[in-house]
Structure formats: C-alpha cells, structure tokens
Write a protein that holds these residues in place. Structure first.
Motif, short mmCIF file in Angstrom:
data_model
loop_
_atom_site.label_atom_id
_atom_site.label_comp_id
_atom_site.label_asym_id
_atom_site.label_seq_id
_atom_site.Cartn_x
_atom_site.Cartn_y
_atom_site.Cartn_z
N SER A 302 0.84 -1.20 0.00
CA SER A 302 0.00 0.00 0.00
C SER A 302 0.87 1.25 0.00
CB SER A 302 -0.90 -0.01 1.24
OG SER A 302 -1.42 1.28 1.46
N TRP A 303 0.65 2.10 -0.98
CA TRP A 303 1.40 3.35 -1.02
C TRP A 303 0.95 4.29 0.11
CZ3 TRP A 303 -0.60 8.32 -2.35
CH2 TRP A 303 0.38 9.33 -2.39
N THR A 304 -0.34 4.33 0.37
CA THR A 304 -0.80 5.18 1.49
C THR A 304 -0.24 4.64 2.81
OG1 THR A 304 -2.86 3.94 1.71
CG2 THR A 304 -2.92 5.92 0.33
N GLY A 305 -0.01 3.34 2.84
CA GLY A 305 0.61 2.75 4.03
C GLY A 305 2.02 3.29 4.23
N ILE A 306 2.75 3.44 3.13
CA ILE A 306 4.11 4.00 3.22
C ILE A 306 4.01 5.47 3.62
CG2 ILE A 306 6.23 4.47 1.95
CD1 ILE A 306 5.42 2.16 0.05
N ARG A 307 3.10 6.17 2.97
CA ARG A 307 2.94 7.61 3.23
C ARG A 307 2.55 7.88 4.68
NH1 ARG A 307 -2.23 10.00 0.51
NH2 ARG A 307 -3.05 8.92 2.33
N ASP A 308 1.59 7.07 5.16
CA ASP A 308 1.02 7.35 6.49
C ASP A 308 1.59 6.44 7.58
OD1 ASP A 308 -0.49 9.12 5.07
OD2 ASP A 308 -2.26 7.82 4.97
N TRP A 309 2.54 5.57 7.19
CA TRP A 309 3.23 4.71 8.15
C TRP A 309 2.26 3.72 8.78
CZ3 TRP A 309 8.06 4.82 7.16
CH2 TRP A 309 9.00 4.29 8.05
N LEU A 310 1.63 2.94 7.90
CA LEU A 310 0.70 1.90 8.34
C LEU A 310 1.12 0.58 7.71
CD1 LEU A 310 -2.62 3.81 7.57
CD2 LEU A 310 -1.54 3.60 9.81
N VAL A 311 1.00 -0.50 8.44
CA VAL A 311 1.32 -1.80 7.85
C VAL A 311 0.24 -2.20 6.86
CG1 VAL A 311 2.66 -2.64 9.81
CG2 VAL A 311 0.19 -3.07 9.73
N ALA A 312 0.59 -3.09 5.95
CA ALA A 312 -0.38 -3.56 4.96
C ALA A 312 -0.02 -4.96 4.51
CB ALA A 312 -0.41 -2.62 3.76
N ASN A 313 -1.08 -5.73 4.24
CA ASN A 313 -0.92 -7.06 3.65
C ASN A 313 0.07 -7.91 4.44
OD1 ASN A 313 -1.30 -9.16 1.89
ND2 ASN A 313 -0.20 -8.23 0.18
N ILE A 314 -0.26 -8.10 5.67
CA ILE A 314 0.64 -8.82 6.57
C ILE A 314 0.52 -10.31 6.27
CG2 ILE A 314 1.19 -9.35 8.95
CD1 ILE A 314 -0.24 -6.66 9.61
N GLN A 315 1.60 -10.87 5.74
CA GLN A 315 1.60 -12.31 5.49
C GLN A 315 2.68 -12.90 6.37
OE1 GLN A 315 -0.51 -13.96 3.39
NE2 GLN A 315 -1.62 -12.10 2.90
N GLN A 316 3.85 -13.16 5.77
CA GLN A 316 4.96 -13.60 6.61
C GLN A 316 5.75 -12.37 7.03
OE1 GLN A 316 4.78 -15.63 3.31
NE2 GLN A 316 3.05 -16.26 4.54
N THR A 317 5.02 -11.34 7.39
CA THR A 317 5.64 -10.05 7.62
C THR A 317 6.01 -9.87 9.09
OG1 THR A 317 4.23 -9.12 5.90
CG2 THR A 317 5.32 -7.55 7.36
N ASP A 318 7.21 -9.38 9.29
CA ASP A 318 7.56 -8.82 10.57
C ASP A 318 7.27 -7.33 10.39
OD1 ASP A 318 9.00 -7.33 12.42
OD2 ASP A 318 10.68 -8.73 12.50
N THR A 319 6.29 -6.81 11.10
CA THR A 319 5.82 -5.46 10.79
C THR A 319 6.93 -4.42 10.95
OG1 THR A 319 4.98 -5.31 13.04
CG2 THR A 319 3.40 -5.89 11.33
N ILE A 320 7.84 -4.67 11.88
CA ILE A 320 8.95 -3.73 12.03
C ILE A 320 9.81 -3.74 10.76
CG2 ILE A 320 11.09 -3.27 13.30
CD1 ILE A 320 8.59 -2.59 14.87
N GLN A 321 10.01 -4.93 10.20
CA GLN A 321 10.82 -4.99 8.98
C GLN A 321 10.10 -4.31 7.82
OE1 GLN A 321 13.88 -5.89 9.42
NE2 GLN A 321 13.33 -6.44 11.51
N GLN A 322 8.78 -4.37 7.82
CA GLN A 322 8.06 -3.66 6.77
C GLN A 322 8.29 -2.15 6.91
OE1 GLN A 322 3.59 -3.76 6.43
NE2 GLN A 322 4.03 -4.48 4.39
N PHE A 323 8.22 -1.67 8.11
CA PHE A 323 8.49 -0.24 8.32
C PHE A 323 9.92 0.12 7.93
CE2 PHE A 323 4.98 -0.14 11.70
CZ PHE A 323 4.09 0.50 10.85
#
Lengths: 406, 124
Positions: A302-323
C-alpha cells in the motif's frame, strides 16, 4: 610469613574484585555490538538499532551511496500494468488500521516494466498464471497475459531480459515461463524460507501449522479450506506450480539466486527487504528522471501505508521490517519526490490522481479491463499513453480459455 | 473432494520439496544424497497417491477431474523416475528432461485444486 602471604593474597583479591566491577569484565554494549555485528564495522556501522536483522541490513550511508552511484547511471523509463485485480477484499484484512471502516477494496496486482537506454526491459514481478483459480473460483477481475499487455501498450515482450521477483508468491511470480530467455532474480532467503517451513516440525502443533495445507487441530484429520485455509501459515502463498516456474528458470540456467543487495546493472539495484512481506522480499531501485523509483512488490503493498506509516498485507511479515523497508524508500527517494516514488503492488488507489505517480493511466486496449500507467520516461523517449486514453473504469470477470485436458 | 484433500496435501508437499530440492542442489545448498532422498520419498508418495486416488469412486460429475488428477500424479512419477536416473549415470541433464512433466502436472493439480478447494491459496 604466612600472615604476610595472606595479607598479599587479600590485597590481590580486592584489586581483582574492584577491577572486575569497573574494568574489562563489565559487559560493554558497544563491544557486544561489535562482536555481534562485526561484518558492518567497515561500513562505519558499529552499532545497529535493535530492530534490524543482520541479514539484509543496509545502513543509511550505504543506501545514500547507492543513490549517488545511480545518479551517474543511465536514466530508465518505467510503467506498471495491472496483471489482475482482487475484488471486494475486506479493507481491514488488507490494512488492519482500516478495519473500522468496515468496507471492501479492490486491489490491483501491479507489475513493473522498466526499459533501459539499450531498449532492454526488466520486469519487476511477473503476475498471475493460475487462470482457473482466478476466474472460476475467486472474485477476481481483469487478468490479461503480460506479453499481450506489453504488445498493447507498445512495448516488445521479446526485449524482456530480466525479471526481478519482489517475492515469490503465486500472484507475483506466475508467468516466468512466458519469458524463456529472461533471467529471473530471486533471493536465496526466499527459497530457504519455503524449504524450512515445508519441513516445519509438527510435534507441538499437531500439524496445524504447515506449509501447504493443514490438519484440524482437534481431530487430527486433514481438512480443506476455508475451515483450515493456510492464509497466514508461512508457506501458503507458494503453490507447487509457482515453484515449478522458478525451477524451470534454475534448470535452464536463467536464474540468479542472490543474497542481499545486488547491483543488476548501473541504475538498477536490488535491495533486500527481508521479512518485509516474506522472508526473502526484495526491492528494486531504478534511476529515473524523477529521481530514484523504488519498486516494492508486497512489501510496499500500500502506497498510502508508506505515506502514512501503516502496515499492509501482513503475510509472513515482521511489521517492524516492513516499516524499515518503507524507510529504505524514504532514504533512496530522499533527494527527489520522497515517498511519492515508492511503487506499490496492491495500492487500491493506483491508477488515480490520488496516487500521483500512477495518475497517467489508461485502460489497456483489449486488455480485459486491466490498466497501465506511465510512471516516467527517459529523456527523448516518446510516450506510450494513447492520444485519447480510455480512462473509464471497467470490470471484467471474463475468463480467457484455460482448460487443461488430461 | 474431502477424500482427495489429504492426498492433495501429500502430493503438493512432496512436489514442492522435490522441486525446491533441485533448486537448492543447483545452488549448492543441498547435497546430492539429500536430493536423492527427497526424490525417492516423493516417488513413494506419488505411487501411494495413485493407489489412493484409484480407490476412490467419484460421482459422474467429478470423473473428469478425478482422471485429470490421476494423470498429474502419473506425470509426477515419470518426472521423479527420470530425475532419479541422475544418481545412476551422474548426468544432471535428467533433471532438465524431468522438468516438463512436473510442470505439466503442477498445472493440472492447480486446475483441479482451484475447483475443489477455491480458498486454498487466498489473496496474497
């Protein structure tokens, strides 16, 4: 004499205790970091923030050096096409922070097309292949083969020489065999992840957590979805068919299995985003006239997720690593356009002015309602956007022929 | 369909392990002996799957899918049998020769799988 010896021993002991408390035996955080992250000392990074993974780590300085290097490289042109579109996905399922809106969104599956000054084309992801799954059994729209899409927007699919897989889930790594001469780039971490979880120990979970499908934790019987769908289990996104596509590339000598950062060619740099979506997710930095574009596949769902600092589409995601992967885009694009240069795979507002990078869009002629957007052209290149682009949003659930006979 | 599910799971896991085994062998992350074990295990699974599928009596409406899945499992057996020759004569070309069959088989089980278990691989 004995008294003298005892006195000396006491003094030596005291010195030892005092020295031990205040001297070399005290654990120094800096020393510990040096031991743990010694590989990074040469980069001037002798102390990593606690949230980073050693594997795949890139310092801000390293990223900025890649920007500097890329800026002396050729300029690329870039487009995205919509391989297909997931329809009516619960918004909260895609972005947990949006769950309160209690609504659904339609998610494009964007594939990047990047053309170099020599006319050679690099794809970022390769879209869907599983046609029966898409059309007969899922609420999906608009599939069209990438080769046809490229022809329809004036690009030659035979010029595709590389395919960088942002990750290897089935909706992103599906049409590799359509480009037999192209070299696929995939992180070793991604393959090791799948292999590890295929052999995931079931001793303590009764087989409930498994690679491909699951068993009922209460009865022990293997059951099918939706009761035991493997949506969030570690290897769920990799049907054998997708692994076969990758195997084909490897066996034909058309795969580069890489480990971390990799410069594909000047101006095109792969950056690891391990666990940003899957274990071996990777980004692609592209040097363009609007600065560094950073393609992120599902790490940048999600581009708005990057813009607004929100996680998105959490699969095998470590949310910190996504950030942290979001942060890489911020750094790489820091000189021009910032987060506006992050290219998202499933952004619902793709192909609208609300996602400015994708605003120059049009329906692909005979594209089954799939869309394309011209992100940026290299100087002197002619636009591929039609003079009168069709921008009427449409939905097609029509399936192309896909029957496989025994 | 319910009877097919555990068979399908076994086939998918074996096929994925075998395919990944070949990839990791080519990248020097898996030894020859380990690859051999994986392929042999997969072959056993495929043979067992064929026996189990044959024992099912599908309704007329599913007979075509039943046949398709059987055909896929036979392709996997042929593919594994071809690949395993590599350990006899040392020629890795057998992996390449084995590939089209496993690819065709995986397309087939994805077709049938999509019909039988539509939510097996949800949106990613």
């Amino acid at each position: 004499m004995i008294r003298k010896l005892l006195r000396v021993a006491m003094i030596v002991g005291l010195v030892g205790v005092v020295g031990g408390l205040g001297g070399a035996d005290v654990l120094q955080a800096r020393q510990d970091d040096k031991e743990d992250h010694g590989g990074n000392q040469n980069n001037g990074e002798d102390k990593l923030p606690p949230q980073v993974l050693r594997s795949g780590f890139e310092s801000t300085d390293q990223l900025l050096r890649d920007v500097e290097r890329a800026e002396t490289a050729p300029l690329y042109s870039a487009w995205i096409v919509e391989s297909s579109r997931f329809m009516f996905v619960p918004f909260g399922g895609f972005q947990p922070d949006m769950a309160g809106l209690n609504t659904t969104v339609n998610l494009p599956v964007n594939v990047g097309i990047i053309e170099g000054p020599d006319g050679k084309i690099t794809l970022y992801d390769s879209g869907w292949k599983q046609l029966a799954y898409i059309f007969d059994w899922n609420t999906s729209c608009c599939w069209k083969g990438i080769r046809d899409q490229m022809h329809a927007i004036g690009l030659d699919p035979d010029k595709v020489t590389r395919i960088v897989l942002g990750h290897a889930h089935w909706d992103h790594a599906g049409q590799l065999s359509e480009f037999p001469d192209a070299v696929a780039y995939i992180q070793k971490e991604e393959l090791k992840q799948i292999d590890f979880f295929l052999n995931y120990p079931v001793d303590f979970n009764a087989g409930h957590i498994r690679a491909v499908n699951t068993v009922d934790p209460l009865t022990g019987a293997q059951v099918g979805p939706p009761a035991q769908a493997c949506a969030r289990t570690p290897v769920c996104g990799y049907p054998p068919q997708t692994i076969q596509e990758i195997l084909g590339k490897v066996l034909h000598g058309k795969a580069k299995i890489i480990d971390g950062r990799h410069e594909v060619t000047p101006g095109l740099v792969i950056h690891p985003a391990f666990r940003g979506h899957t274990y071996g997710s990777q980004l692609l930095q592209v040097n363009t006239a609007r600065g560094q574009l950073v393609f992120g596949s599902d790490t940048y769902s999600s581009w708005t997720g990057i813009r607004d600092w929100l996680v998105a589409n959490i699969q095998q995601t470590d949310t910190i690593q996504q950030f942290l992967a979001y942060e890489k885009c911020y750094v790489l694009a820091s000189r021009l356009n910032s987060f506006n240069n992050c290219v998202a795979a499933h952004e619902p507002i793709s192909y609208t002015a609300a996602y400015p990078l994708t605003a120059n869009w049009w329906n692909i002629p005979d594209g089954n309602c799939s869309r394309a957007a011209e992100l940026i052209l290299a100087p002197g290149k002619t636009t591929h956007v039609p003079a009168s682009p069709n921008r009427t949003l449409c939905v097609s659930m029509t399936a192309p022929p896909h029957t496989v006979s025994p | 369909m319910r009877a097919m599910w555990p068979i399908h799971g076994d086939v998918e896991r074996s096929l994925t392990r075998m395919s990944l085994g070949q990839i990791l062998y080519k990248t020097d992350d898996l030894g020859r002996a380990e690859l051999k074990t994986r392929i042999e295990q997969a072959l056993v699974t495929y043979r067992g799957a064929e026996t189990r599928i044959r024992a099912l009596s599908p309704p007329t409406s599913l007979r075509g899918d039943h046949e398709q899945y059987l055909a896929a499992v036979r392709l996997f057996q042929e593919s594994a049998s071809e690949a395993i020759k590599m350990f006899k004569d040392g020629r890795e070309e057998h992996l390449l020769a084995a590939y089209p069959k496993s690819q065709e088989g995986s397309d087939k089980i994805r077709e049938v799988g999509g019909k039988f278990w539509p939510n097996e691989f949800p949106p990613n």
